[in-house]
Design a protein around this motif. Sequence first.
Motif, PDB file in Angstrom:
ATOM      1  N   GLU A 127     -12.360  56.158 -10.532  1.00  0.00           N
ATOM      2  CA  GLU A 127     -11.954  55.201 -11.518  1.00  0.00           C
ATOM      3  C   GLU A 127     -10.745  54.326 -11.099  1.00  0.00           C
ATOM      4  O   GLU A 127     -10.130  53.786 -11.910  1.00  0.00           O
ATOM      5  N   ALA A 128     -10.506  54.502  -9.796  1.00  0.00           N
ATOM      6  CA  ALA A 128      -9.503  53.723  -9.331  1.00  0.00           C
ATOM      7  C   ALA A 128      -9.195  52.325  -9.632  1.00  0.00           C
ATOM      8  O   ALA A 128      -8.509  51.555 -10.096  1.00  0.00           O
ATOM      9  N   ASP A 129     -10.275  51.617  -9.414  1.00  0.00           N
ATOM     10  CA  ASP A 129     -10.596  50.185  -9.773  1.00  0.00           C
ATOM     11  C   ASP A 129     -10.176  49.860 -11.215  1.00  0.00           C
ATOM     12  O   ASP A 129      -9.264  48.763 -11.642  1.00  0.00           O
ATOM     13  N   TYR A 130     -10.455  50.505 -12.052  1.00  0.00           N
ATOM     14  CA  TYR A 130     -10.013  50.058 -13.677  1.00  0.00           C
ATOM     15  C   TYR A 130      -8.708  50.626 -14.169  1.00  0.00           C
ATOM     16  O   TYR A 130      -8.106  50.114 -14.966  1.00  0.00           O
ATOM     17  N   LYS A 131      -8.440  51.924 -13.445  1.00  0.00           N
ATOM     18  CA  LYS A 131      -6.951  52.180 -13.668  1.00  0.00           C
ATOM     19  C   LYS A 131      -5.984  51.159 -13.136  1.00  0.00           C
ATOM     20  O   LYS A 131      -4.974  50.614 -13.564  1.00  0.00           O
ATOM     21  N   PHE A 132      -6.340  50.440 -11.815  1.00  0.00           N
ATOM     22  CA  PHE A 132      -5.295  49.534 -11.222  1.00  0.00           C
ATOM     23  C   PHE A 132      -5.677  48.296 -12.266  1.00  0.00           C
ATOM     24  O   PHE A 132      -4.563  47.588 -12.428  1.00  0.00           O
ATOM     25  N   LEU A 133      -6.659  47.892 -12.648  1.00  0.00           N
ATOM     26  CA  LEU A 133      -6.981  46.802 -13.425  1.00  0.00           C
ATOM     27  C   LEU A 133      -6.163  46.641 -14.518  1.00  0.00           C
ATOM     28  O   LEU A 133      -5.467  45.726 -15.143  1.00  0.00           O
ATOM     29  N   SER A 134      -5.819  47.905 -15.383  1.00  0.00           N
ATOM     30  CA  SER A 134      -5.190  48.027 -16.502  1.00  0.00           C
ATOM     31  C   SER A 134      -3.531  47.660 -16.129  1.00  0.00           C
ATOM     32  O   SER A 134      -2.754  47.580 -17.099  1.00  0.00           O
ATOM     33  N   LYS A 135      -3.297  47.800 -15.130  1.00  0.00           N
ATOM     34  CA  LYS A 135      -1.679  47.610 -14.614  1.00  0.00           C
ATOM     35  C   LYS A 135      -1.401  46.187 -13.942  1.00  0.00           C
ATOM     36  O   LYS A 135      -0.244  46.148 -13.267  1.00  0.00           O
ATOM     37  N   ILE A 136      -2.299  45.186 -13.908  1.00  0.00           N
ATOM     38  CA  ILE A 136      -1.978  44.025 -13.246  1.00  0.00           C
ATOM     39  C   ILE A 136      -1.511  42.824 -14.150  1.00  0.00           C
ATOM     40  O   ILE A 136      -0.830  41.764 -13.793  1.00  0.00           O
ATOM     41  N   SER A 137      -1.994  42.949 -15.396  1.00  0.00           N
ATOM     42  CA  SER A 137      -1.827  41.684 -16.244  1.00  0.00           C
ATOM     43  C   SER A 137      -0.400  41.611 -16.526  1.00  0.00           C
ATOM     44  O   SER A 137       0.274  40.547 -16.502  1.00  0.00           O
ATOM     45  N   LYS A 138       0.309  42.802 -16.734  1.00  0.00           N
ATOM     46  CA  LYS A 138       1.798  42.530 -17.551  1.00  0.00           C
ATOM     47  C   LYS A 138       2.799  42.049 -16.423  1.00  0.00           C
ATOM     48  O   LYS A 138       3.421  40.737 -16.563  1.00  0.00           O
ATOM     49  N   PRO A 139       2.604  42.261 -15.097  1.00  0.00           N
ATOM     50  CA  PRO A 139       3.689  41.566 -14.089  1.00  0.00           C
ATOM     51  C   PRO A 139       3.404  40.103 -14.039  1.00  0.00           C
ATOM     52  O   PRO A 139       4.326  39.364 -13.640  1.00  0.00           O
ATOM     53  N   LEU A 140       1.980  39.807 -13.935  1.00  0.00           N
ATOM     54  CA  LEU A 140       1.662  38.377 -14.103  1.00  0.00           C
ATOM     55  C   LEU A 140       1.973  37.577 -15.053  1.00  0.00           C
ATOM     56  O   LEU A 140       2.368  36.503 -14.757  1.00  0.00           O
ATOM     57  N   ALA A 141       1.934  38.368 -16.406  1.00  0.00           N
ATOM     58  CA  ALA A 141       2.267  37.431 -17.221  1.00  0.00           C
ATOM     59  C   ALA A 141       3.978  37.479 -17.521  1.00  0.00           C
ATOM     60  O   ALA A 141       4.490  36.182 -17.839  1.00  0.00           O
ATOM     61  N   GLU A 142       4.516  38.173 -16.865  1.00  0.00           N
ATOM     62  CA  GLU A 142       5.889  38.296 -17.037  1.00  0.00           C
ATOM     63  C   GLU A 142       6.554  37.359 -16.086  1.00  0.00           C
ATOM     64  O   GLU A 142       7.556  36.665 -16.199  1.00  0.00           O
ATOM     65  N   LYS A 143       5.628  36.889 -14.914  1.00  0.00           N
ATOM     66  CA  LYS A 143       6.015  35.934 -14.034  1.00  0.00           C
ATOM     67  C   LYS A 143       5.560  34.581 -14.367  1.00  0.00           C
ATOM     68  O   LYS A 143       5.893  33.562 -13.616  1.00  0.00           O
ATOM     69  N   GLY A 144       5.076  34.445 -15.576  1.00  0.00           N
ATOM     70  CA  GLY A 144       5.122  33.015 -16.179  1.00  0.00           C
ATOM     71  C   GLY A 144       3.645  32.409 -16.202  1.00  0.00           C
ATOM     72  O   GLY A 144       3.627  31.317 -16.223  1.00  0.00           O
ATOM     73  N   TYR A 145       2.440  33.330 -16.127  1.00  0.00           N
ATOM     74  CA  TYR A 145       1.144  32.738 -16.013  1.00  0.00           C
ATOM     75  C   TYR A 145       0.530  33.297 -17.181  1.00  0.00           C
ATOM     76  O   TYR A 145       0.772  34.271 -17.824  1.00  0.00           O
ATOM     77  N   TYR A 146      -0.500  32.375 -17.634  1.00  0.00           N
ATOM     78  CA  TYR A 146      -1.581  33.004 -18.590  1.00  0.00           C
ATOM     79  C   TYR A 146      -2.486  33.770 -17.936  1.00  0.00           C
ATOM     80  O   TYR A 146      -3.202  33.167 -17.150  1.00  0.00           O
ATOM     81  N   VAL A 147      -2.818  35.108 -18.319  1.00  0.00           N
ATOM     82  CA  VAL A 147      -3.683  36.008 -17.802  1.00  0.00           C
ATOM     83  C   VAL A 147      -4.910  36.198 -18.691  1.00  0.00           C
ATOM     84  O   VAL A 147      -4.692  36.607 -19.941  1.00  0.00           O
ATOM     85  N   PHE A 148      -6.006  35.921 -18.331  1.00  0.00           N
ATOM     86  CA  PHE A 148      -7.163  35.792 -19.250  1.00  0.00           C
ATOM     87  C   PHE A 148      -7.276  37.688 -19.409  1.00  0.00           C
ATOM     88  O   PHE A 148      -7.065  38.547 -18.462  1.00  0.00           O
ATOM     89  N   PRO A 149      -7.492  38.042 -20.620  1.00  0.00           N
ATOM     90  CA  PRO A 149      -7.599  39.484 -21.050  1.00  0.00           C
ATOM     91  C   PRO A 149      -8.556  40.288 -20.185  1.00  0.00           C
ATOM     92  O   PRO A 149      -9.742  39.865 -20.431  1.00  0.00           O
ATOM     93  N   VAL A 150      -7.932  41.030 -19.489  1.00  0.00           N
ATOM     94  CA  VAL A 150      -8.944  41.660 -18.414  1.00  0.00           C
ATOM     95  C   VAL A 150     -10.295  42.473 -18.870  1.00  0.00           C
ATOM     96  O   VAL A 150     -11.190  42.242 -18.265  1.00  0.00           O
ATOM     97  N   SER A 151      -9.867  42.928 -20.384  1.00  0.00           N
ATOM     98  CA  SER A 151     -11.062  43.877 -20.821  1.00  0.00           C
ATOM     99  C   SER A 151     -12.166  42.943 -21.374  1.00  0.00           C
ATOM    100  O   SER A 151     -13.385  43.154 -21.153  1.00  0.00           O
ATOM    101  N   VAL A 152     -11.998  41.625 -21.915  1.00  0.00           N
ATOM    102  CA  VAL A 152     -12.804  40.590 -22.151  1.00  0.00           C
ATOM    103  C   VAL A 152     -13.387  40.077 -21.054  1.00  0.00           C
ATOM    104  O   VAL A 152     -14.787  39.748 -21.419  1.00  0.00           O
ATOM    105  N   VAL A 153     -12.702  39.901 -19.886  1.00  0.00           N
ATOM    106  CA  VAL A 153     -13.442  39.298 -18.693  1.00  0.00           C
ATOM    107  C   VAL A 153     -14.419  40.352 -18.234  1.00  0.00           C
ATOM    108  O   VAL A 153     -15.785  39.970 -18.063  1.00  0.00           O
ATOM    109  N   ASP A 154     -14.035  41.694 -18.129  1.00  0.00           N
ATOM    110  CA  ASP A 154     -15.024  42.523 -17.710  1.00  0.00           C
ATOM    111  C   ASP A 154     -16.267  42.679 -18.490  1.00  0.00           C
ATOM    112  O   ASP A 154     -17.246  42.541 -17.993  1.00  0.00           O
ATOM    113  N   GLN A 155     -15.987  42.661 -20.045  1.00  0.00           N
ATOM    114  CA  GLN A 155     -17.208  42.839 -20.879  1.00  0.00           C
ATOM    115  C   GLN A 155     -18.145  41.716 -20.920  1.00  0.00           C
ATOM    116  O   GLN A 155     -19.389  41.831 -20.883  1.00  0.00           O
TER     117      GLN A 155
END
Length: 201
Positions: free
Chosen positions: A38-66
Amino acid sequence: SFLVGCVAQTPYDYSALRESAPRSILVLPPLNNSIEVEADYKFLSKISKPLAEKGYYVFPVSVVDQFLKENGLPTPAEMNSVPLDKLEKYMGADAVLYAVVEDWGQKYQVLSSVTVVKANLRLLDIKTGALLWQAQALAEFSSGDSGGGLAGALANALVQQIVGNLVDRTPELAAIANTTAINHKDHGLLPGPYYVASPEE
């Protein structure tokens, strides 16, 4: 004790990132080279926040995955093989973040244990395929030696093994690893167009 790190060239060449100037990032589910299923999806759940805080629009990872799963791509390996022009057509992002989880989970040694999260990150321009930024996200937590000689160390190792089976530290470590890599002072990701500096900066 915690150890965090980030490996990249120094000084980092930001010319491609500055030229591309992406506003939005599509994060694909990571490839998983670790033994933790389960490492891939555990990792995925922790990447959006720091990218968004850095000033980028991040496509919702769960929506992209689905969306990708519903369109005949059931695994991260298949998702990562989609050509960039197809991703651009259907997602409309400026850049794509590819991640490879290299190491994940708790390892028991004789007198201690260490929990490791290590992943390689690559940000590509979705139109040209140019490499905009890359880094290694790394964080470790070591149980260390509690003192008390050999008997104390053995008892501590046993306690850490029991606790480790009950408490999964990897999500916390993934958040630390990603935040450290993205915000590294020498070769982190440059601030995006929506970045808002904190009062301390």
